[in-house]
Each structure stands twice: as C-alpha cells, then as structure tokens.
Design a protein around this motif. Structure first.
Motif, PDB file in Angstrom:
ATOM      1  N   ALA A   1       0.834  -1.207   0.000  1.00 12.21           N
ATOM      2  CA  ALA A   1       0.000   0.000   0.000  1.00 12.21           C
ATOM      3  C   ALA A   1       0.868   1.256   0.000  1.00 12.21           C
ATOM      4  CB  ALA A   1      -0.924  -0.001   1.208  1.00 12.21           C
ATOM      5  N   THR A   2       1.927   1.240   0.800  1.00  8.66           N
ATOM      6  CA  THR A   2       2.840   2.386   0.862  1.00  8.66           C
ATOM      7  C   THR A   2       3.536   2.590  -0.472  1.00  8.66           C
ATOM      8  OG1 THR A   2       3.211   1.961   3.219  1.00  8.66           O
ATOM      9  CG2 THR A   2       4.783   3.387   2.112  1.00  8.66           C
ATOM     10  N   ALA A   3       3.968   1.486  -1.083  1.00  2.00           N
ATOM     11  CA  ALA A   3       4.635   1.568  -2.380  1.00  2.00           C
ATOM     12  C   ALA A   3       3.700   2.113  -3.446  1.00  2.00           C
ATOM     13  CB  ALA A   3       5.155   0.194  -2.789  1.00  2.00           C
ATOM     14  N   GLY A   4       2.422   1.694  -3.395  1.00  4.76           N
ATOM     15  CA  GLY A   4       1.457   2.179  -4.362  1.00  4.76           C
ATOM     16  C   GLY A   4       1.244   3.677  -4.261  1.00  4.76           C
ATOM     17  N   ILE A   5       1.103   4.182  -3.044  1.00  3.28           N
ATOM     18  CA  ILE A   5       0.928   5.623  -2.838  1.00  3.28           C
ATOM     19  C   ILE A   5       2.168   6.383  -3.297  1.00  3.28           C
ATOM     20  CG2 ILE A   5       0.674   7.406  -1.058  1.00  3.28           C
ATOM     21  CD1 ILE A   5      -1.028   5.359   0.504  1.00  3.28           C
ATOM     22  N   ARG A   6       3.332   5.834  -2.970  1.00  3.93           N
ATOM     23  CA  ARG A   6       4.590   6.466  -3.382  1.00  3.93           C
ATOM     24  C   ARG A   6       4.698   6.508  -4.905  1.00  3.93           C
ATOM     25  NH1 ARG A   6       7.525   3.772  -0.153  1.00  3.93           N
ATOM     26  NH2 ARG A   6       8.240   2.155  -1.588  1.00  3.93           N
ATOM     27  N   GLY A   7       4.271   5.418  -5.556  1.00  4.55           N
ATOM     28  CA  GLY A   7       4.313   5.364  -7.016  1.00  4.55           C
ATOM     29  C   GLY A   7       3.391   6.379  -7.660  1.00  4.55           C
ATOM     30  N   GLU A   8       2.179   6.519  -7.137  1.00  6.12           N
ATOM     31  CA  GLU A   8       1.243   7.517  -7.666  1.00  6.12           C
ATOM     32  C   GLU A   8       1.827   8.913  -7.513  1.00  6.12           C
ATOM     33  OE1 GLU A   8      -2.615   7.006  -5.902  1.00  6.12           O
ATOM     34  OE2 GLU A   8      -2.529   4.838  -6.153  1.00  6.12           O
ATOM     35  N   GLY A   9       2.502   9.156  -6.375  1.00  5.77           N
ATOM     36  CA  GLY A   9       3.132  10.460  -6.154  1.00  5.77           C
ATOM     37  C   GLY A   9       4.213  10.753  -7.180  1.00  5.77           C
TER      38      GLY A   9
ATOM     39  N   LEU B   1      -6.249  11.766 -17.777  1.00  5.03           N
ATOM     40  CA  LEU B   1      -5.868  13.002 -18.457  1.00  5.03           C
ATOM     41  C   LEU B   1      -6.902  13.316 -19.524  1.00  5.03           C
ATOM     42  CD1 LEU B   1      -3.904  15.318 -19.001  1.00  5.03           C
ATOM     43  CD2 LEU B   1      -2.630  13.777 -20.527  1.00  5.03           C
ATOM     44  N   LEU B   2      -7.642  14.396 -19.321  1.00  9.77           N
ATOM     45  CA  LEU B   2      -8.632  14.851 -20.288  1.00  9.77           C
ATOM     46  C   LEU B   2      -7.961  15.823 -21.253  1.00  9.77           C
ATOM     47  CD1 LEU B   2     -11.477  15.632 -17.720  1.00  9.77           C
ATOM     48  CD2 LEU B   2     -11.284  13.568 -19.139  1.00  9.77           C
ATOM     49  N   THR B   3      -8.093  15.589 -22.557  1.00 12.17           N
ATOM     50  CA  THR B   3      -7.513  16.494 -23.552  1.00 12.17           C
ATOM     51  C   THR B   3      -8.529  16.747 -24.663  1.00 12.17           C
ATOM     52  OG1 THR B   3      -6.585  14.930 -25.168  1.00 12.17           O
ATOM     53  CG2 THR B   3      -5.325  15.279 -23.123  1.00 12.17           C
ATOM     54  N   ASP B   4      -8.179  17.658 -25.577  1.00 10.53           N
ATOM     55  CA  ASP B   4      -9.072  17.944 -26.704  1.00 10.53           C
ATOM     56  C   ASP B   4      -8.946  16.902 -27.810  1.00 10.53           C
ATOM     57  OD1 ASP B   4      -6.537  18.603 -27.528  1.00 10.53           O
ATOM     58  OD2 ASP B   4      -6.926  20.750 -27.716  1.00 10.53           O
ATOM     59  N   ARG B   5      -8.142  15.873 -27.589  1.00  6.64           N
ATOM     60  CA  ARG B   5      -7.995  14.787 -28.558  1.00  6.64           C
ATOM     61  C   ARG B   5      -8.534  13.454 -28.026  1.00  6.64           C
ATOM     62  NH1 ARG B   5      -4.590  15.884 -32.935  1.00  6.64           N
ATOM     63  NH2 ARG B   5      -3.695  17.975 -32.857  1.00  6.64           N
ATOM     64  N   CYS B   6      -8.336  13.216 -26.730  1.00  2.00           N
ATOM     65  CA  CYS B   6      -8.789  11.962 -26.128  1.00  2.00           C
ATOM     66  C   CYS B   6      -8.673  12.073 -24.613  1.00  2.00           C
ATOM     67  CB  CYS B   6      -7.952  10.785 -26.633  1.00  2.00           C
ATOM     68  SG  CYS B   6      -6.187  10.915 -26.227  1.00  2.00           S
ATOM     69  N   ALA B   7      -9.161  11.053 -23.941  1.00  2.86           N
ATOM     70  CA  ALA B   7      -8.946  10.910 -22.501  1.00  2.86           C
ATOM     71  C   ALA B   7      -7.990   9.734 -22.311  1.00  2.86           C
ATOM     72  CB  ALA B   7     -10.258  10.652 -21.777  1.00  2.86           C
ATOM     73  N   ILE B   8      -6.992   9.908 -21.439  1.00  2.00           N
ATOM     74  CA  ILE B   8      -5.973   8.876 -21.235  1.00  2.00           C
ATOM     75  C   ILE B   8      -6.034   8.396 -19.791  1.00  2.00           C
ATOM     76  CG2 ILE B   8      -3.533   8.282 -21.405  1.00  2.00           C
ATOM     77  CD1 ILE B   8      -3.207  10.706 -23.297  1.00  2.00           C
ATOM     78  N   VAL B   9      -6.388   7.121 -19.603  1.00  2.00           N
ATOM     79  CA  VAL B   9      -6.374   6.520 -18.279  1.00  2.00           C
ATOM     80  C   VAL B   9      -4.932   6.199 -17.899  1.00  2.00           C
ATOM     81  CG1 VAL B   9      -7.101   4.531 -16.887  1.00  2.00           C
ATOM     82  CG2 VAL B   9      -8.670   5.510 -18.580  1.00  2.00           C
ATOM     83  N   LEU B  10      -4.522   6.610 -16.685  1.00  2.63           N
ATOM     84  CA  LEU B  10      -3.158   6.364 -16.218  1.00  2.63           C
ATOM     85  C   LEU B  10      -3.198   5.404 -15.031  1.00  2.63           C
ATOM     86  CD1 LEU B  10      -1.888  10.054 -16.328  1.00  2.63           C
ATOM     87  CD2 LEU B  10      -1.238   8.226 -17.896  1.00  2.63           C
ATOM     88  N   ASP B  11      -2.538   4.269 -15.185  1.00 10.51           N
ATOM     89  CA  ASP B  11      -2.424   3.284 -14.105  1.00 10.51           C
ATOM     90  C   ASP B  11      -0.969   3.187 -13.679  1.00 10.51           C
ATOM     91  OD1 ASP B  11      -5.033   2.585 -13.801  1.00 10.51           O
ATOM     92  OD2 ASP B  11      -4.917   0.678 -14.863  1.00 10.51           O
ATOM     93  N   SER B  12      -0.680   3.431 -12.394  1.00  9.97           N
ATOM     94  CA  SER B  12       0.703   3.331 -11.914  1.00  9.97           C
ATOM     95  C   SER B  12       0.931   1.975 -11.265  1.00  9.97           C
ATOM     96  CB  SER B  12       1.011   4.451 -10.918  1.00  9.97           C
ATOM     97  OG  SER B  12       0.347   4.234  -9.695  1.00  9.97           O
ATOM     98  N   LYS B  13       2.142   1.431 -11.457  1.00  8.74           N
ATOM     99  CA  LYS B  13       2.546   0.160 -10.871  1.00  8.74           C
ATOM    100  C   LYS B  13       3.922   0.341 -10.232  1.00  8.74           C
ATOM    101  CE  LYS B  13      -1.073  -1.950 -12.452  1.00  8.74           C
ATOM    102  NZ  LYS B  13      -2.140  -2.332 -11.513  1.00  8.74           N
ATOM    103  N   ASN B  14       3.974   0.166  -8.915  1.00  6.28           N
ATOM    104  CA  ASN B  14       5.260   0.298  -8.221  1.00  6.28           C
ATOM    105  C   ASN B  14       5.819  -1.111  -8.001  1.00  6.28           C
ATOM    106  OD1 ASN B  14       7.416   0.875  -6.431  1.00  6.28           O
ATOM    107  ND2 ASN B  14       6.383   2.751  -5.797  1.00  6.28           N
ATOM    108  N   VAL B  15       6.381  -1.684  -9.054  1.00  2.00           N
ATOM    109  CA  VAL B  15       6.894  -3.054  -9.031  1.00  2.00           C
ATOM    110  C   VAL B  15       8.371  -3.026  -9.393  1.00  2.00           C
ATOM    111  CG1 VAL B  15       6.693  -5.383  -9.994  1.00  2.00           C
ATOM    112  CG2 VAL B  15       4.643  -3.967  -9.706  1.00  2.00           C
ATOM    113  N   SER B  16       9.195  -3.616  -8.548  1.00  7.43           N
ATOM    114  CA  SER B  16      10.638  -3.656  -8.817  1.00  7.43           C
ATOM    115  C   SER B  16      11.044  -5.026  -9.338  1.00  7.43           C
ATOM    116  CB  SER B  16      11.416  -3.325  -7.541  1.00  7.43           C
ATOM    117  OG  SER B  16      11.086  -4.235  -6.517  1.00  7.43           O
ATOM    118  N   GLY B  17      12.276  -5.134  -9.820  1.00  9.85           N
ATOM    119  CA  GLY B  17      12.780  -6.400 -10.328  1.00  9.85           C
ATOM    120  C   GLY B  17      12.727  -6.474 -11.844  1.00  9.85           C
TER     121      GLY B  17
END
Length: 321
Positions: A41-49, A85-101
């Motif tokens: 959970a901590t890694a996920g929050i850190r990754g979004e940041g 991200l809403l733009t005048d061309r499209c909307a872009i869904v952003l998914d963050s993954k804090n995975v190492s290795g």
C-alpha cells in the motif's frame, strides 16, 4: 453557543494497517502478511506520487486537464483509477505500478512474472493490461451515460526505480516514470483533434461531483483477525503503548505520564477503521478503557458523527461527506 463538532473520517489504509499491527501480538500469525500489505500500500501511494510529480513537467499546447485518484461507480461496478488526463484529442487513463525487479511477459499465456534482484526468485503477477482495459471500458461507459463524446485510451506507468523490462506485449502502452510524458505526447500526436461535446473543465467538475467514498470492511473483518487478538486501549504517541487513561478532560499515559487531550480522536478513528463501522457507548468504553458512560458520551459528542437511536440505544457512524 453551540460547540462546533470536529469532522471525523476513517483512517487512510496505510495508517490503519500500522495501527492494527501495533494492536496485535508480536507473534501473531497474520503479522507477516499484514506487513507485506502495508509495504504494498505504501509503495502504491509512493508510485502515484512519482507519476503526479513527473506530470508537472508535461507541457501541451492544446487543452488538457488531469484528474487524480478517482473513485467512481456504475451501479455495483466500482473502480479506483490513479489518473485520467482529459484532452481535446482523447482521454488517457493512467495506471501506476510500483513493481521492482525484472519484468517478464509470457505472450503464450498472456501472463506477467518478475524476477527479484538479487536472488532471481520468480513471482507471478496479475496482467496489468487487463486492469487498464477494464478502466478504459468503465470510462467509456461512464462518458456514454453522460453524453460525453471523447475517445478513451490508456497508459501503464511503472514507477519503481529498479524496474527492468525484459519483455513487454507489443500492443500495450507500458513505460517507466521518466518515459511517461514522451508516451503521452506520442498518444496525442496519434490521436485526431476531437470535437469535444463538453468543455474539459465541465467534464472535470462532473467527475468530481460523481466521486464516491471507497467502501471497505473494517480491517479486522477484511483480514479475518479475531477481535480477541486486538489489544484495546488508547494509544500513547510518546511511548507507543496503549495505556492512556481518561483524567478529567484529558488523557494521561499510565506508563510514561504523557498528557494528550486529543488522544481519543485516533481511538475513535481506529475503532471505525479496525473493528466495526458502528459504535455504541458500551463498545467505546470497552475499547478505550473509559469506565463512566457519561464520560464516554462526552468524548463521542465532540465529533460530527451520524447518530441514530435514543440515549440508551444510541449508535454512532462516520458520516458520508
């Protein structure tokens, strides 16, 4: 003059897990698993940041509006989306993954796995493309229901510093944090200018108005913790024990003498977050160690809680705000 009551919310997930760990025996069978959940959970929050910080360097000549940390629902279908991200061309869904290795992709089985560094232990992971596609489908459907005509695509951002891609699916947009803005520019270059049905600011306001609180069970229920294993008491921030005692209008630690008039705030939040979503005077006394029912009632009266029932059968809940 009526006293203004303090608003109260559930504890953030990471803090709630920390509080639960402090209330469990050191040899509890679930401790290792809970520590892993806290790390994730901590890694996920850190990754979004990290992703949000990198986006501050994004510069687009057209119209755009980022919306972060979405909690949305269509009937019983609830999603949590890191960014849109809403733009005048499209909307872009952003998914963050804090995975190492080392990240590997098995094209035959459409599965991901990673090798830890050092050691090379192999761990299977969920395919992040499936989650991204689910979120894209959700946003498309939500847009359609609100008569918003804007194409929707997506990008997966791996935020861990020591992440190495060994193989990636050829048809999925996956990048590291430092590559994110370049990928966003490429998506926008490849997307035709759209006649947006609503101003982006209006879409952003509509999304904000449709946020729903993320509902989860109290952690003891969610992680199947026996309540008999959860130590009661009010936490002392100075010596880290659960030995605060109510003295007049304050709390004093029996172990170190620390005085803290606000110690009951965390105790009430802990009860709702860890034990049960409903609280009674008796249950609060059992949890906090307060012996007098009137004293417990005065403590609970300080907070702006939803109250049902008369004085003897009164039930307290966190308000939906």
């Amino acid at each position: 003059m009526e006293r203004i009551k303090a608003e109260l919310d559930l504890l953030p997930k990471t803090l709630a897990i920390e509080c639960l760990l402090k209330r469990l025996p050191s040899n509890h069978k679930q401790r290792g698993y809970l520590e892993n959940q806290l790390h994730r959970a901590t890694a996920g929050i850190r990754g979004e940041g990290k992703m949000i910080k990198k986006f501050k360097e994004f510069s687009y000549e057209g119209n755009c509006l980022p919306v972060w940390d979405l909690n949305m629902k269509l009937n019983e279908w609830a999603v949590q989306i890191d960014g849109l991200l809403l733009t005048d061309r499209c909307a872009i869904v952003l998914d963050s993954k804090n995975v190492s290795g080392e990240i590997h992709y098995d094209a035959v089985n459409e599965e991901y796995y990673k090798k830890t560094m050092p050691g090379g232990e192999i761990l299977t992971m969920e395919n992040p493309v499936f989650q991204l596609n689910k979120h894209i489908h959700f946003v498309r459907k939500w847009f359609s229901l609100h008569n918003i005509y804007l194409p929707v695509t997506g990008l997966i951002v791996y935020t861990a510093n020591n992440c190495v891609f060994k193989t990636k699916p050829p048809d999925a947009l996956i990048c590291k944090t430092y590559q994110m803005n370049a990928y966003l520019y490429q998506i926008l270059r490849d997307s035709p200018l759209t006649a947006v049905s609503h101003p982006l600011e209006d879409i952003g306001k509509l999304i904000a108005a449709n946020q729903v609180p993320f509902k989860s069970s109290p952690l003891s229920e969610f992680y199947k913790i026996d309540l008999r294993d959860v130590k009661p008491g009010v936490y002392c921030k100075k010596c880290c024990c659960h030995g605060m005692q109510r003295v007049k209008k304050s709390w004093i630690c029996a172990a170190c003498g620390n005085k803290d008039a606000t110690a009951d705030r965390l105790a009430v939040q802990e009860y709702f977050s860890l034990i049960d979503r409903e609280l009674t005077n008796r249950k609060f006394r059992e949890f906090s160690g307060i012996e007098n029912s009137d004293a417990a009632r005065r403590v609970l009266a300080k907070y702006d809680l939803e109250i049902t029932g008369d004085r003897k059968t009164r039930v307290y809940k966190i308000k939906n705000r």
